[in-house]
Design a protein around this motif. Structure first.
Motif, PDB file in Angstrom:
ATOM      1  N   SER A   1      28.415  19.988  46.340  1.00 15.24           N
ATOM      2  CA  SER A   1      28.901  18.618  46.193  1.00 15.24           C
ATOM      3  C   SER A   1      29.704  18.116  47.384  1.00 15.24           C
ATOM      4  CB  SER A   1      29.780  18.517  44.943  1.00 15.24           C
ATOM      5  OG  SER A   1      30.981  19.256  45.133  1.00 15.24           O
TER       6      SER A   1
ATOM      7  N   ALA B   1      30.162  26.909  40.176  1.00 12.93           N
ATOM      8  CA  ALA B   1      31.237  26.612  41.132  1.00 12.93           C
ATOM      9  C   ALA B   1      32.613  26.533  40.472  1.00 12.93           C
ATOM     10  CB  ALA B   1      30.922  25.324  41.900  1.00 12.93           C
TER      11      ALA B   1
ATOM     12  N   HIS C   1      35.872  23.827  50.198  1.00 10.55           N
ATOM     13  CA  HIS C   1      35.027  22.770  49.646  1.00 10.55           C
ATOM     14  C   HIS C   1      33.798  23.383  48.992  1.00 10.55           C
ATOM     15  CE1 HIS C   1      33.001  22.949  53.703  1.00 10.55           C
ATOM     16  NE2 HIS C   1      31.926  22.782  52.942  1.00 10.55           N
ATOM     17  N   GLU C   2      33.338  22.724  47.941  1.00 11.97           N
ATOM     18  CA  GLU C   2      32.155  23.169  47.216  1.00 11.97           C
ATOM     19  C   GLU C   2      30.913  22.835  48.034  1.00 11.97           C
ATOM     20  OE1 GLU C   2      29.905  21.990  43.069  1.00 11.97           O
ATOM     21  OE2 GLU C   2      32.111  21.957  43.109  1.00 11.97           O
TER      22      GLU C   2
ATOM     23  N   TYR D   1      38.937  21.078  47.749  1.00  9.51           N
ATOM     24  CA  TYR D   1      39.942  21.547  46.810  1.00  9.51           C
ATOM     25  C   TYR D   1      41.106  22.193  47.551  1.00  9.51           C
ATOM     26  CZ  TYR D   1      36.444  20.869  43.172  1.00  9.51           C
ATOM     27  OH  TYR D   1      35.516  20.309  42.331  1.00  9.51           O
TER      28      TYR D   1
ATOM     29  N   ALA E   1      24.700  27.245  41.478  1.00 10.64           N
ATOM     30  CA  ALA E   1      25.618  26.168  41.848  1.00 10.64           C
ATOM     31  C   ALA E   1      26.452  25.688  40.669  1.00 10.64           C
ATOM     32  CB  ALA E   1      24.833  25.004  42.441  1.00 10.64           C
TER      33      ALA E   1
ATOM     34  N   GLU F   1      33.658  30.017  39.876  1.00  8.03           N
ATOM     35  CA  GLU F   1      34.036  30.675  41.123  1.00  8.03           C
ATOM     36  C   GLU F   1      35.444  30.265  41.553  1.00  8.03           C
ATOM     37  OE1 GLU F   1      31.277  31.831  44.430  1.00  8.03           O
ATOM     38  OE2 GLU F   1      32.269  30.137  45.426  1.00  8.03           O
ATOM     39  N   ARG F   2      35.796  28.996  41.386  1.00  4.69           N
ATOM     40  CA  ARG F   2      37.154  28.572  41.732  1.00  4.69           C
ATOM     41  C   ARG F   2      38.185  29.284  40.855  1.00  4.69           C
ATOM     42  NH1 ARG F   2      34.345  23.704  42.345  1.00  4.69           N
ATOM     43  NH2 ARG F   2      34.995  22.836  40.326  1.00  4.69           N
TER      44      ARG F   2
ATOM     45  N   LEU G   1      29.760  29.957  46.716  1.00  5.31           N
ATOM     46  CA  LEU G   1      29.496  28.551  46.415  1.00  5.31           C
ATOM     47  C   LEU G   1      30.488  27.610  47.076  1.00  5.31           C
ATOM     48  CD1 LEU G   1      28.753  29.026  42.614  1.00  5.31           C
ATOM     49  CD2 LEU G   1      27.137  29.083  44.524  1.00  5.31           C
ATOM     50  N   HIS G   2      31.378  28.157  47.898  1.00  9.08           N
ATOM     51  CA  HIS G   2      32.388  27.367  48.590  1.00  9.08           C
ATOM     52  C   HIS G   2      32.520  27.830  50.032  1.00  9.08           C
ATOM     53  CE1 HIS G   2      33.498  26.973  44.328  1.00  9.08           C
ATOM     54  NE2 HIS G   2      34.004  25.804  44.656  1.00  9.08           N
TER      55      HIS G   2
END
Length: 220
Positions: free
Chosen positions: A176, A83, A172-173, A180, A80, A86-87, A148-149
């Motif tokens: 959390s 993240a 979205h993550e 995004y 996690a 990953e973005r 992760l999203h």
């Protein structure tokens, strides 16, 4: 159709009405089909021409897809804390896919923004970009690259340059819940997508180094 999707379609219809030449015909049925498609590497559709006025059939070879998978190689599986990385990978992969797909569809000459670009071939508007970026991310998700999203319905804000709607892909993550915007409209074809918190994007975020901003500044 849920409320979020309905709101997006209303904004898209308005954007098509405002931005497309009168001769362009964008079918909402086609847009709906493409947006809901389950893309495959050997068969998916890309929107072009502004508001998905033109639709191109695309296939990727295994070697072309390896360019995308190589971007994610340094990411730990299901960690996690990765993240943000990953973005970053998602942004770079969208740029890589734009370069590959652009060569196949004649959109490699797509320039940042929409206005004042009608004389350039292969131009995309924000609706084309949002739909295509969503398609690219769905391919990544299907092949286990996005872990992760989650990919959401597209988002719209009520203004960009001159008060007209602006659309973006959204994720979205998972850990959390943070949303995004994944916006590939701010830069020329092949540049990494801009990924920023959706709330900032919704409030009118615009990257200062975008060619759109720099071009307007130079013209003053």
């Amino acid at each position: 159709m849920n409320c979020q999707m309905r709101q997006w379609f209303y904004s898209l219809l308005l954007g098509i009405t405002l931005l497309l030449p009168l001769s362009a015909q964008a079918s909402i049925a086609d847009i709906t089909r493409i947006y809901k498609q389950t893309p495959k590497l050997d068969a998916f559709e890309i929107c072009t021409g502004g508001g998905c006025a033109e639709i191109k059939q695309v296939a990727l070879t295994s070697d072309e897809w390896k360019v995308v998978t190589a971007i994610f190689e340094d990411q730990s599986p299901n960690n996690a804390s990765d993240a943000p990385l990953e973005r970053k990978h998602i942004a770079e992969a969208i740029g890589a896919l734009e370069r590959v797909v652009g060569a196949k569809t004649g959109t490699s000459t797509d320039r940042a923004g929409t206005f004042d670009n009608s004389r350039y071939p292969g131009q995309l508007d924000c609706n084309d970009e949002a739909i295509n970026s969503t398609t690219y991310m769905r391919l990544m998700y299907q092949h286990g690259l996005i872990k992760l999203h989650a990919i959401e319905s597209m988002g719209t804000r009520s203004y960009f340059l001159f008060g007209w709607p602006h659309s973006t892909a959204v994720i979205h993550e998972l850990a959390s819940g943070e949303r995004y915007a994944v916006d590939s409209w701010f830069y020329d074809n092949g540049a990494p997508a801009t990924i920023v918190p959706f709330a900032a994007w919704k409030s009118g975020y615009f990257p200062a180094d975008s060619p759109i901003i720099k071009g307007r500044a130079a013209a003053k």
